[in-house]
Design a protein around this motif. Structure first.
Motif, PDB file in Angstrom:
ATOM      1  N   HIS A 152     -24.343 -90.160  28.749  1.00 32.05           N
ATOM      2  CA  HIS A 152     -22.882 -90.024  28.824  1.00 32.05           C
ATOM      3  C   HIS A 152     -22.498 -88.589  29.242  1.00 32.05           C
ATOM      4  O   HIS A 152     -21.324 -88.230  29.247  1.00 32.05           O
ATOM      5  CB  HIS A 152     -22.312 -90.344  27.431  1.00 32.05           C
ATOM      6  N   GLY A 153     -23.536 -87.783  29.527  1.00 36.74           N
ATOM      7  CA  GLY A 153     -23.285 -86.404  29.966  1.00 36.74           C
ATOM      8  C   GLY A 153     -22.965 -85.455  28.834  1.00 36.74           C
ATOM      9  O   GLY A 153     -22.277 -84.447  29.030  1.00 36.74           O
TER      10      GLY A 153
ATOM     11  N   ASN B 263     -19.012 -81.654  27.931  1.00 33.81           N
ATOM     12  CA  ASN B 263     -20.439 -81.891  28.196  1.00 33.81           C
ATOM     13  C   ASN B 263     -21.320 -81.569  26.993  1.00 33.81           C
ATOM     14  O   ASN B 263     -22.540 -81.582  27.115  1.00 33.81           O
ATOM     15  CB  ASN B 263     -20.892 -81.043  29.379  1.00 33.81           C
TER      16      ASN B 263
ATOM     17  N   THR C 210     -13.216 -81.276  30.927  1.00 36.15           N
ATOM     18  CA  THR C 210     -14.593 -81.744  30.868  1.00 36.15           C
ATOM     19  C   THR C 210     -15.106 -81.558  29.442  1.00 36.15           C
ATOM     20  O   THR C 210     -14.648 -80.676  28.711  1.00 36.15           O
ATOM     21  CB  THR C 210     -15.523 -80.983  31.840  1.00 36.15           C
TER      22      THR C 210
END
Ligand SMILES: O=P(O)(O)OC[C@H]1O[C@H](OP(=O)(O)OP(=O)(O)O)[C@H](O)[C@@H]1O
Ligand SMILES: O=C(O)c1cc(=O)[nH]c(=O)[nH]1
Length: 222
Positions: free
Chosen positions: A178-179, A157, A155
């Motif tokens: 887009h996080g 973020n 991930t």
């Protein structure tokens, strides 16, 4: 080692701007503009790459970046620090060292031979990766680097940069959509304020730069 001093955000911004001016990393040219990675032209160029050659300034800024990451994203928020090719790589190494975390880097494009990798170093599925870069102008490169990281199953973020242009509409929102959270130390507005305070550039130059900062899309070379 993880720094323990936490200057306020405004003081970090002022000192970062001051250091960039001091080492000549700030270039202004309204007559012969610079072309950016986006293909757009601008009278401004900040060369954060120069910072690696100034150990005292480099160490201070990397402490600032590390404390900003911990303050704005969390002390235990990441498992892996990834640098964006090219300018992000040394800064990611300095931050990874301070946070005692693994380091990786992301190529702009697959290597083209060998493993044809975009990610170098070890990045594993589920790892929480922080993308470290020198700067963000309009965020285009960040989206590409983040997507390459996510393709591994990790991930991503957040991205941390020394410099954020801070003049184009919607960059933070595009990243957020887009996080991706953007963490930065200073913007052109901090550099402009510091340049004025120091009398570092002539009035004509600063006026032309301010016109661009206020209307980057409408700006034309003089
Ligand atoms: O697209 P943005 O997210 O706004 O960021 C601007 C990008 O432009 C620069 O890289 P450049 O492509 O010039 O390459 P370099 O790092 O290899 O010098 C900088 O290092 C950022 O990665
Ligand atoms: O957007 C870019 O390519 C860019 C802008 C800038 O001011 N400095 C830089 O190194 N790259």
């Amino acid at each position: 080692m993880i720094p323990t001093s936490f200057p306020p955000k405004e003081e970090i911004a002022r000192l970062t701007a001051s250091m960039l001016i001091e080492i000549g990393a700030i270039d202004f040219n309204a007559r012969e503009p610079f072309t950016h990675a986006s293909g757009k032209q601008a009278p401004t160029y900040v060369d954060c790459r120069k910072l690696i050659s100034y150990p005292r300034i480099r160490a201070t800024l990397m402490d600032f970046l590390t404390v900003s990451i911990m303050r704005e994203a969390g002390f235990e928020a990441f498992d892996n620090i990834a640098g964006g090719e090219t300018a992000g790589i040394p800064f990611s190494a300095f931050v990874a060292e301070r946070m005692a975390l693994p380091m990786t880097y992301v190529r702009k494009k697959p290597k083209g031979y060998g493993r044809n990798a975009r990610i170098e170093g070890v990045m594993t599925e589920g790892q929480r990766v922080l993308l470290v870069e020198d700067l963000t102008t309009d965020g285009g490169s960040k989206l590409s680097f983040v997507d390459a990281i996510r393709d591994t199953g990790a991930t991503c973020n957040a991205t941390a940069v020394i410099f954020f242009y801070g003049i184009f509409d919607g960059v933070e929102k595009t990243l957020a959509d887009h996080g991706v959270q953007l963490i930065s130390l200073c913007t052109w507005w901090d550099v402009l304020a510091e340049a004025k305070a120091r009398g570092a550039y002539d009035t004509e130059t600063l006026t032309a730069v301010e016109a661009y900062l206020n209307d980057p899309t409408g700006w034309k070379p003089s």
